[in-house]
Structures are given as C-alpha cells and as structure tokens.
Scaffold this motif. Structure first.
Motif, PDB file in Angstrom:
ATOM      1  N   ASP A  12       1.423  -3.484  -1.777  1.00 52.23           N
ATOM      2  CA  ASP A  12       2.101  -4.566  -1.993  1.00 52.23           C
ATOM      3  C   ASP A  12       2.333  -4.896  -3.665  1.00 52.23           C
ATOM      4  OD1 ASP A  12      -0.572  -5.254  -2.166  1.00 52.23           O
ATOM      5  OD2 ASP A  12      -0.169  -7.404  -1.986  1.00 52.23           O
ATOM      6  N   PRO A 289       4.471  -7.804   4.164  1.00 52.95           N
ATOM      7  CA  PRO A 289       5.138  -6.323   4.805  1.00 52.95           C
ATOM      8  C   PRO A 289       6.493  -6.056   3.717  1.00 52.95           C
ATOM      9  CG  PRO A 289       4.525  -7.825   6.354  1.00 52.95           C
ATOM     10  CD  PRO A 289       4.205  -8.567   5.126  1.00 52.95           C
ATOM     11  N   ASP A 292       5.068  -3.953   1.103  1.00 51.57           N
ATOM     12  CA  ASP A 292       4.399  -2.638   1.309  1.00 51.57           C
ATOM     13  C   ASP A 292       5.037  -1.897   2.334  1.00 51.57           C
ATOM     14  OD1 ASP A 292       2.332  -1.135   1.273  1.00 51.57           O
ATOM     15  OD2 ASP A 292       0.806  -2.149   2.548  1.00 51.57           O
ATOM     16  N   VAL A 293       6.391  -1.415   1.992  1.00 50.87           N
ATOM     17  CA  VAL A 293       6.948  -0.465   2.755  1.00 50.87           C
ATOM     18  C   VAL A 293       7.665   0.743   1.762  1.00 50.87           C
ATOM     19  CG1 VAL A 293       7.929  -2.048   4.113  1.00 50.87           C
ATOM     20  CG2 VAL A 293       9.359  -1.604   2.400  1.00 50.87           C
ATOM     21  N   ALA A 294       7.680   1.970   2.317  1.00 54.69           N
ATOM     22  CA  ALA A 294       7.919   3.209   1.581  1.00 54.69           C
ATOM     23  C   ALA A 294       8.939   2.983   0.463  1.00 54.69           C
ATOM     24  CB  ALA A 294       8.196   4.230   2.307  1.00 54.69           C
ATOM     25  N   ARG A 297       7.549   0.888  -2.498  1.00 54.29           N
ATOM     26  CA  ARG A 297       6.308   1.673  -3.172  1.00 54.29           C
ATOM     27  C   ARG A 297       6.808   2.621  -4.131  1.00 54.29           C
ATOM     28  NH1 ARG A 297       4.090   1.548   2.033  1.00 54.29           N
ATOM     29  NH2 ARG A 297       4.149   3.893   2.327  1.00 54.29           N
TER      30      ARG A 297
END
Length: 679
Positions: A12, A289, A292-294, A297
């Motif tokens: 995150d 969420p 914290d996703v591809a 990131r």
C-alpha cells in the motif's frame, strides 16, 4: 524497524507513491483539475521520513549504532546513477536547444542539483524580482530531491549525537528520538507558517520549512514500531479502511482545490501531510485494497524514475513547440514513460540490487562520488562550451544616438554592450541600496545628479521608474538638478492594495512605503519636478479576493489609485511627468541575442500590441490637471518593430526592463522632453 524485506514490504505504501507521483506529473502537465498536484511532493516527504527513520531507529536498537557507510552507500546506489543520467541528458539537450544565456542558467542548475543544494538556489531566485521572467528550469523538480538528500545527510548523524548518552547507558533511545522529532516537527511547522506568511516563494523551497513533514513520517515510524503498534493493530478493519480512505480523500481535496495561488506550505500543507500519515497508519492495521494492486504498485515502483524524467521532457517540449495544451502535456507524460521504464530496469534496479555494491559499501560510495562528479563536469561544460559574445567598450557604442540614422533594425553586431551574459547585472547604480526590497519600508537618501544643487527633481515608482534612473541622472547633470530616486521592488504608485507573487500575499509593505515616500516628497524634498512610472500588470486585491492583471477590476482600481497618487504629487505645486508604459518582448531578449548575434532581426518584435494591457499611466494622467506624459515608444520601437539592439547596445535586460547602458544613452532625449522647473 528492520531493513525492508519481502515479508516487511508494504504494497500500500508503494501504491501511495503512485498517488504522489501521479498528482505531481498531472499537475506539471497543466491539467487544471490537478492544479494542486504539487502536494504529491509532501506525500513523498512523509513516506521518506517514515521509511528512513524506521530503518535508522531499528538499526540503533538492534546494533547500538548506525553504520553510516552502509546507509549512505544504499542511498548512493539507489538514487545517484539515475539522477546523474538525467542531469547528463539535460546538459546535452540544453546544449542543442538553448541559447548560450539559457545554457548558463541551466548549467548552474545542474551543478546545484548534483550537489543537492538546488532548492536553495531556487529559493534565492524566487525573491529576485527579475528572475521571475526567466523560462522554467528543466531541473526545477530537483528541489525536492535536494531536500531529501539534505535529510539523508543530516538525520543519521543527528540521531547518533542525540542518543549517545542513552546508548552508552544501555537505555532505550526512543524517548530522545521522540523528543527530537517533536521539536523538529513543531519548530519547522511554526517557522514554515511564519515564512509562508512573509515570503511564500522562499518557504516553498526551504528545507527548514519542509523538515516537519519528514519529522511527521519519523514520528509515525516510532508509533508503528513501538508501544502504539499494538493499539493500531487492534483497530477494526472497517475503521482502518475509513481512516485510510479519509487520508486519501484529504490528498485528493488538496490536489483539486489548491493552486499556485494557495499560500504554501504554511498551514495548507497540513491536509496532504496528515492525510498521508493517516493512510500509512491505517494501512498498518488494514491496507487499502485500492493502493495494494499491481498497477498502483508498478507506478509506485517506477515513481522515482518517472519523477526525474517527466519534467525535463515537458520543459524541452514547451521550448520547442510553445505552451502545451492539456492533451499535449499528457502525450509528453506518456512518452516520458519510455526512458522511465528503461531507466528503472537498466539503471535504477541494476545498481540498487547489485550484490557487489551491497557487499562493499565503499564501492557504492565511490559510485555515488563518480555520479556527482560526472554531473558537475557536465554542468560546467554546458556553460564553458557555449558560444561567446565579445563585450564592446563604452566608447565603441552609440546606443540611442544611432536612431538619427533611421528606424531600421540593426541586423548584426560584432560586439555588444552590455554582453548578453551580463545583461541581468546591467542595472542602474541606484539599485545599490536605493531600490527598496520587498520587505523594506523606507528609502535612504538616494541623491544623484548635481548633489549640491538646490533644485530637486524626484524619480518615483517601481522598477520601471528605476530603469529610467541612468537617463534621469544624465539629464540632471546636464541641467544642474539634484536627483532623488525613490523606488520599491514590485510596488505600484497606485494607491490601491495589490498582490505580490514572490511573497504570496497582499503587499502591505508597498502601501506603507508608498505613503511614507509621498510624505517625504511633499514635506522634505519639496521638488520642482516629479517623474514617475509604474507598470500596469499588477493584481488588485479586495480583501482576500485577488483579481488577475488587466482584469476589469484591476484596471479600474489601478487607474483610480494612480490618479489619486498623481493628485497628491501635484499638491506639491511641481509639474508631474508620467512615463507611458513601454513594450514587453515575447521572449527573454538577452537570451535571444546571445544566440543570434548575426541575425538580430530574429530578436526584434512587432511594435503593434507590444504594450501590455490598457495604458493605465496615460488613463490616470488624463484625469489629473498638470500631469504630462512622455511616451518612450519612439526610442524603443522607432519603426514598425522594437529592436533588441540599437547602436550596438543591448536594449533590454530581460523582456521589459531596459539596460542601464541604453538608459544612459537616452539621457539627452529625455532631457529635451522634461518641462522647465517651477520657480
């Protein structure tokens, strides 16, 4: 807190980096909805303070010391190779695209960026009234990197110093670190609010006004690795999501509601800083969420490289094609991802994860030293290899006297006076002590001309009045006058409140100086002639509301305010002369001339439309009996164009102020047009 490992990795926070860089690049691309996107830098500061302080305190607690060589080696291999490549790229492209004069400016920026002091360079330029007319530096964004590098340099040594006694006694270092960070945070914040209220442009770049943002991150690291960690972990998932979402919302609100008109950092920085802290703290219990996703990131991972590359490409594109539309800005951002991704994988990651450099910190430090040296040499070469212009002696130039030959634009010159590279310093001698700065309230004696004469003439106004100082000095000596010059930086003669850009607020000092100066003129100087000038592009302020230059509100307020001042001046019984507004060039004239010495026609600009906005000085003069107007256009734009060079003299020191050299050659012309003194 241990050195980050894959287990300790927080996706995150990587995603939060994506938010930070995204707001910055979209702001720089010129998208109005992201006008406050510069707050992304504040997000970066909090993240850096959080991660670096956590690492350092964790090492202190585990080992009782900080291995400075290892710490600086990690920073060097992670940050400096990519930065050196961007600096070298900027040097090469600047050598191809920019004039010798602009190359000089960028050269200084490269050297200061390589040495991590460029934020102080920009802070000093921010309070320079004339520096505001310069084109944007392709390295303007390096100011925030300089702040972080200064933090990296000072904070580890400071930690070792303040915890020395407790480490020797085997006691916990946390109470001391808590105290130090709290003092830094409070002191820096209070100072930042104060300086933003006084000189916002300096506060924006200052390390001292930004340190509290890094300290907030440090305090957060202490909280989340100490006794507070358990309390944070117990926060219910729904509550953690709510806090994190509120933090993101705070960053978003700042992004879409702030603009360059917002006094910043000051108290306005609280919104993005505390919002970032909320996201990080809440994420310790339950990461958002959406962060914290591809994709998030990935952008966060390349954020450093993208931050480095996007701004130079925007500046070079603007230099080539002119001001960019929003769509063009987005296209440049998309293109900037090419060197960003390539540089991230081929340079940033390769050096960052090099086993050889990790095993031998000394090698990483040598690598960093080489990167800095290469960038410095590149910056120096950019300036020293630029084509030079020979400087003419004063006896070799004619200046305004050449106008007797006709209005034709001078096409070529072998030598000039002043040299375009020295144009910014070609100022009237009155500037030395007599041109009152932003915060000054009184003018000193400032007597020129025939100092023993009893016939006093006053020159009164802003920098445009001051630029006539050399011509007035010549006229005063020819006619036996005592000349008193009274001028203040960025201060209109109009009796009306105005906004000051470098200060970032209403210009109260201008009102005070103007009133004191008018009283001095009336009561002390008792002049027999008053000459005044003031530009028209000031921004009128009505309470907290600010009106743009040349808006109907500003034009009306400035016209009425100038007329009130002229009536005060006429109350002395002396004749009053107002200089009509002169032309403004579409570009920096010395920079153009430095690149076109044998094609000077390129640097001339059309006379038609060259005077910005309504002629406020003429409008006001027409409302007050006994006020004459002198129009400088015949000697600045003798034909259909306004030449950059007249009689081998560079006419302008930027894009609207004439050089002191050319002003002196206008002395005879001005003397013939000034009225006789009153008895």
């Amino acid at each position: 807190m241990a050195e980050p490992t894959r287990a300790a990795f927080r996706g995150d926070i990587e995603g939060l980096r994506a938010v930070a860089v995204g707001t910055v690049v979209l702001c720089h691309a010129g998208l109005a909805v992201f006008a406050g996107g510069y707050v992304g830098v504040d997000v970066f500061f909090v993240i850096s303070g959080f991660l670096i302080s956590g690492l350092l305190v964790g090492e202190l607690e585990r080992k009782g010391r900080i291995t400075l060589s290892a710490f600086y080696g990690r920073r060097a291999k992670r940050l400096l190779p990519m930065a050196a490549i961007v600096l070298a790229f900027v040097a090469v492209v600047s050598a191809i695209m920019f004039s010798p004069l602009r190359r000089d400016q960028v050269s200084g920026d490269i050297v200061a960026s390589a040495l991590s002091v460029v934020n102080w360079r920009f802070a000093s330029q921010a309070i320079d009234y004339f520096a505001s007319t310069q084109d944007a530096s392709p390295l303007r964004h390096f100011w925030s990197l300089a702040v972080e590098e200064q933090f990296y340099l000072v904070w580890p040594s400071l930690l070792l110093a303040i915890t020395w006694r407790r480490r020797r006694a085997g006691k916990s270092v946390r109470p001391v670190v808590w105290g130090a960070l709290t003092i830094i945070a409070v002191g820096s914040f209070v100072y930042g609010v104060h300086l933003t209220d006084r000189v916002a442009s300096v506060a924006y770049f200052s390390t001292l006004t930004r340190a509290w943002e890094l300290a907030v991150g440090g305090l957060l690291a202490l909280l989340l690795t100490g006794r507070g960690a358990a309390m944070v972990r117990r926060i219910p998932r729904a509550a953690a999501y709510a806090v994190g979402a509120a933090g993101l919302l705070a960053i978003a609100i700042a992004t879409v509601t702030y603009s360059e008109a917002t006094p910043f950092p000051g108290t306005a920085a609280l919104l993005p800083v505390l919002g970032t802290a909320a996201v990080i703290a809440a994420g310790y219990a339950a990461p958002l969420p959406v962060l914290d996703v591809a994709p998030m990131r990935f952008v966060g991972k390349i954020s450093y490289s993208w931050y480095l590359w996007h701004w130079p490409l925007l500046v070079f594109a603007t230099a080539e094609w002119g001001p960019l539309t929003g769509a063009q800005g987005l296209a440049v951002l998309a293109f900037s991802l090419v060197p960003t991704i390539a540089g991230h994988h081929l340079v940033e990651e390769r050096f960052h994860h090099s086993p050889a450099l990790a095993a031998r910190p000394a090698r990483a430090l040598r690598l960093g030293a080489v990167c800095i040296a290469v960038a410095v040499v590149g910056g120096v070469l950019l300036s020293t290899t630029a084509p030079s212009v020979r400087t003419a002696a004063a006896s070799e130039v004619a200046g305004a006297a050449a106008l007797t030959k006709g209005p034709e634009v001078q096409q070529t010159a072998d030598k000039l006076r002043p040299n375009p590279r020295d144009a910014d310093g070609d100022q009237p001698q009155m500037y030395d002590g007599c041109f009152v700065g932003h915060e000054g309230l009184d003018s000193p004696a400032c007597v020129y001309g025939d100092k023993r004469s009893r016939r006093t003439v006053v020159l009164f106004g802003d920098s445009h009045a001051m630029m006539w100082g050399p011509a007035m000095d010549v006229a005063a000596k020819r006619r036996g006058w005592r000349l008193v010059t009274l001028a203040k930086q960025g201060c209109t003669i109009a009796m009306t409140p105005i906004y000051n850009g470098p200060l970032g607020r209403e210009y109260d000092e201008c009102d005070t100086w103007r009133e004191r100066t008018l009283r001095r003129i009336v009561r002390k100087e008792k002049p027999r002639l008053i000459v005044t000038d003031s530009v028209s592009r000031y921004e009128y302020m009505d309470g907290d509301k600010r009106y743009g230059p040349f808006s109907p509100e500003s034009v009306r307020a400035l016209s009425e305010g100038t007329a009130r001042t002229l009536r005060r001046l006429r109350g002395t019984g002396a004749p009053v002369v107002v200089m009509a507004n002169g032309p403004t060039a579409p570009t920096n004239v010395p920079a153009c001339v430095s690149d076109a010495l044998h094609e000077l026609e390129k640097c001339a600009f059309p006379k038609a439309g060259s005077v910005e906005g309504p002629p406020i000085n003429k409008i006001a003069a027409g409302r007050v009996a006994g006020v004459a107007v002198i129009d400088p256009l015949p000697v600045l734009c003798p034909g259909e164009k306004c030449p950059a060079v007249i009689g081998d003299v560079l006419v302008y020191r930027d894009n609207n102020h004439i050089t002191a050299t050319y002003s002196r050659t206008l002395g005879p012309w001005l003397s013939r047009r000034l009225p006789p003194l009153r008895k």
